[in-house]
Write an enzyme that holds these catalytic residues in place. Structure first.
Site, PDB file in Angstrom:
ATOM      1  N   GLY A  67      62.230  62.543  53.234  1.00 52.11           N
ATOM      2  CA  GLY A  67      63.555  62.702  52.481  1.00 52.11           C
ATOM      3  C   GLY A  67      63.401  64.049  51.671  1.00 52.11           C
ATOM      4  O   GLY A  67      62.807  65.138  52.242  1.00 52.11           O
ATOM      5  N   CYS A  68      64.226  64.176  50.643  1.00 51.13           N
ATOM      6  CA  CYS A  68      64.252  65.362  49.938  1.00 51.13           C
ATOM      7  C   CYS A  68      63.082  65.939  49.428  1.00 51.13           C
ATOM      8  O   CYS A  68      62.054  65.018  48.907  1.00 51.13           O
ATOM      9  CB  CYS A  68      65.288  65.395  48.684  1.00 51.13           C
ATOM     10  SG  CYS A  68      65.188  66.719  47.395  1.00 51.13           S
TER      11      CYS A  68
END
Length: 243
Positions: A67-68
């Site tokens: 993810g981020c």
């Protein structure tokens, strides 16, 4: 008798409705995240440990995506034995390794973190245990929390066969144990290259602790690291030197 004035004007009503909608959305993401978090992810088994690279001397490196990269970087910056954790891009070509291009979702890149660690202090097995336990949800396909797209996929990029075999074996172990409510979708792919992200993406969680995004989605990961892995948690993160 005069009629009572309405308690809320039309604009006040609209603002209140929007605030409630935002609060509900944040609550949904928090609930979805908490539901996906396993109660106890087992560490790599002896069979998996035998496949992973031996601890050895000196520094080792692994590139993980979940993810981020702000939150993944922060988790490993707070892990003892990690010498550096750099946010960047992996999976695509050098020419497209910029945030603007990667955000389009069609470069092949994932937002990733290059983790360099002292194998005498922390093992790759421990880092993988942390990665699958608290750093992200490995059952979400091409998304993490509020972020959607192939650039937010779960991935482990291997630089040699031992990493590939060990990661695949650990994923098989977790799936067999039903450690998660859904199958793991983590991509295991060869590392073609790692490209550091722009300076303003480095140390983001440490530099912006009051950001609503960091407070909602990344601070809980650091708290989980401290709670689940107290032996390897360090309060002061190891930060990337910025120009």
């Amino acid at each position: 008798m005069t009629e009572p004035k309405p308690l809320l004007s039309r604009f006040d009503t609209i603002a209140l409705a929007l605030a409630v909608a935002v609060a509900c959305a944040l609550a949904w993401f928090t609930l979805r995240s908490s539901e996906a978090q396993p109660q106890g992810v087992p560490p790599p088994s002896p069979q998996v440990l035998a496949m992973l690279p031996a601890p050895g001397d000196g520094l080792q490196t692994v590139v993980l995506a979940g993810g981020c990269f702000w939150g993944v970087q922060a988790v490993f910056q707070h892990t003892k034995g990690v010498v550096s954790a750099v946010s960047g891009y992996a999976g695509g070509e050098a020419a497209t390794a910029t945030y603007g291009q990667v955000s389009g979702g069609d470069t092949g890149h994932a937002e990733a973190v290059q983790i360099t660690f002292d194998a005498k202090q922390v093992s790759l097995a421990q880092l993988l245990h942390i990665f699958f336990s608290v750093a992200h949800d490995p059952t979400e396909l091409n998304r993490q929390g509020p972020d959607a797209g192939a650039e937010y996929r779960s991935a482990a990029f291997f630089s040699h066969a031992a990493q590939q075999q060990g990661v695949n074996a650990y994923i098989a172990q977790l799936n067999t144990a039903k450690a998660f409510p859904a199958p793991i979708v983590t991509e295991v792919a060869p590392l073609k290259g790692f490209y550091p992200a722009e300076p303003h993406h480095q140390n983001y969680a440490s530099r912006h602790p009051d950001s609503p995004y960091i407070a909602q989605f990344d601070a809980p990961k650091i708290a989980a690291l401290q709670r689940v892995f107290p032996a390897v948690f360090r309060d002061a993160p190891v930060l990337v030197a910025l120009p």
